[in-house]
Design an enzyme around this catalytic site. Sequence first.
Site, PDB file in Angstrom:
ATOM      1  N   CYS A  28       0.843  -1.215   0.000  1.00  0.00           N
ATOM      2  CA  CYS A  28       0.000   0.000   0.000  1.00  0.00           C
ATOM      3  C   CYS A  28       0.877   1.264   0.000  1.00  0.00           C
ATOM      4  CB  CYS A  28      -0.902  -0.021   1.236  1.00  0.00           C
ATOM      5  SG  CYS A  28      -1.624   1.586   1.622  1.00  0.00           S
ATOM      6  N   LYS A  55     -11.016  -8.162   6.393  1.00  0.00           N
ATOM      7  CA  LYS A  55     -10.489  -7.395   7.533  1.00  0.00           C
ATOM      8  C   LYS A  55     -10.964  -7.985   8.864  1.00  0.00           C
ATOM      9  CE  LYS A  55     -10.723  -3.288   4.672  1.00  0.00           C
ATOM     10  NZ  LYS A  55     -11.536  -2.166   4.243  1.00  0.00           N
ATOM     11  N   VAL A  68      -5.799   1.276   5.669  1.00  0.00           N
ATOM     12  CA  VAL A  68      -4.458   1.342   6.239  1.00  0.00           C
ATOM     13  C   VAL A  68      -3.743   2.495   5.533  1.00  0.00           C
ATOM     14  CG1 VAL A  68      -4.196  -1.060   6.941  1.00  0.00           C
ATOM     15  CG2 VAL A  68      -3.647  -0.427   4.583  1.00  0.00           C
ATOM     16  N   SER A  81      -2.609   8.625   6.318  1.00  0.00           N
ATOM     17  CA  SER A  81      -1.159   8.663   6.135  1.00  0.00           C
ATOM     18  C   SER A  81      -0.570  10.049   6.388  1.00  0.00           C
ATOM     19  CB  SER A  81      -0.780   8.169   4.742  1.00  0.00           C
ATOM     20  OG  SER A  81      -1.336   8.985   3.735  1.00  0.00           O
TER      21      SER A  81
HETATM   22  N1  LIG Z   1      -6.430   8.751   2.647  1.00  0.00           N
HETATM   23  C1  LIG Z   1      -5.966   7.487   3.169  1.00  0.00           C
HETATM   24  C2  LIG Z   1      -6.028   6.445   2.076  1.00  0.00           C
HETATM   25  C3  LIG Z   1      -5.601   5.083   2.549  1.00  0.00           C
HETATM   26  C4  LIG Z   1      -6.042   3.971   1.583  1.00  0.00           C
HETATM   27  O1  LIG Z   1      -6.867   4.186   0.689  1.00  0.00           O
HETATM   28  N2  LIG Z   1      -5.493   2.759   1.766  1.00  0.00           N
HETATM   29  C5  LIG Z   1      -5.958   1.630   0.994  1.00  0.00           C
HETATM   30  C6  LIG Z   1      -4.847   0.632   0.706  1.00  0.00           C
HETATM   31  S1  LIG Z   1      -3.601   1.236  -0.371  1.00  0.00           S
HETATM   32  C7  LIG Z   1      -6.971   0.870   1.816  1.00  0.00           C
HETATM   33  O2  LIG Z   1      -6.845   0.791   3.022  1.00  0.00           O
HETATM   34  N3  LIG Z   1      -7.961   0.263   1.164  1.00  0.00           N
HETATM   35  C8  LIG Z   1      -8.897  -0.601   1.822  1.00  0.00           C
HETATM   36  C9  LIG Z   1     -10.283  -0.069   1.828  1.00  0.00           C
HETATM   37  O3  LIG Z   1     -10.489   1.077   1.394  1.00  0.00           O
HETATM   38  O4  LIG Z   1     -11.165  -0.813   2.255  1.00  0.00           O
HETATM   39  C10 LIG Z   1      -4.553   7.670   3.696  1.00  0.00           C
HETATM   40  O5  LIG Z   1      -3.830   8.534   3.157  1.00  0.00           O
HETATM   41  O6  LIG Z   1      -4.183   7.003   4.661  1.00  0.00           O
END
Ligand SMILES: N[C@@H](CCC(=O)N[C@@H](CS)C(=O)NCC(=O)O)C(=O)O
Length: 245
Positions: A28, A55, A68, A81
């Site tokens: 990720c 999850k 995450v 993040s």
């Molecule tokens: N805005 C969030 C985006 C995080 C994100 O989209 N992570 C993805 C993985 S790369 C995720 O957790 N996807 C799982 C989901 O949305 O269920 C950040 O910057 O932390």
Amino acid sequence: MTQKAYTQGSTFPPTKPDVLRIYSMRFCPYSHRARLVLNHKKIPFEVVNINLKSKPDWYLAINPLGTVPALQIDDKVITDSVAAAEWLDDVYTESRLQPSDPYRRALDRVLLEYISKFYGSFRDALKSTDPTTLQTNIEETKKHLQFYEEKLKARGEGPFFGGSKPCMFDLLFWPMVERFPVLAVMKESPTANIDADKFPTFTAWVQAMKELPELKATGFDTDSYVAFFRGYLKETPDYNLFLKE
Ligand SMILES: N[C@@H](CCC(=O)N[C@@H](CS)C(=O)NCC(=O)O)C(=O)O
């Protein structure tokens, strides 16, 4: 602690007092940002990887968004993040990453917001199924890279956006750039390669970034990302790819 992704039904790995934990997924880019900041600042941390297709309920209780990364220490949880990176920089003040000048900080925020355009067109290109759409999407990504080429060149410093040292924006942008070469390989499209003649400043930035110890400690090579993205595009991502134990 295992690197394998925790799934629905797994037992919660207990936290320890004062130990910083990151909930992550190995491929990720947003989790990669947080791991880069942690490594840059040499902050000790433990990693708990999450299977994003299955999850654990305990993870949804910690982060109802289900995304995450999330950082956890004692009673604190930070679930984004950028928020996590800024919090780390504010609390662990060694090797500061955020610019002290408010104007520079504001300019870097603009660069940060623009990443979603770049990464969005990269993802569109990866998912495109016909050659015309692919080329349109590749041109879009190049246009967005041109934006960064010009911004970095205009700073007249370099090699980093932070000047002679990387700043927060350098680290927050890198994960998306590290994944970009996947496009040319997976789509067998040389037009997606970054031409050093057209992007000289950006190319020099990439070279300088690759020398940073925090980069060497966190990422994967293009072939590994290609292997992951092949599964991801088929909706069958292998979160445990290359893990032996
Ligand atoms: N805005 C969030 C985006 C995080 C994100 O989209 N992570 C993805 C993985 S790369 C995720 O957790 N996807 C799982 C989901 O949305 O269920 C950040 O910057 O932390």
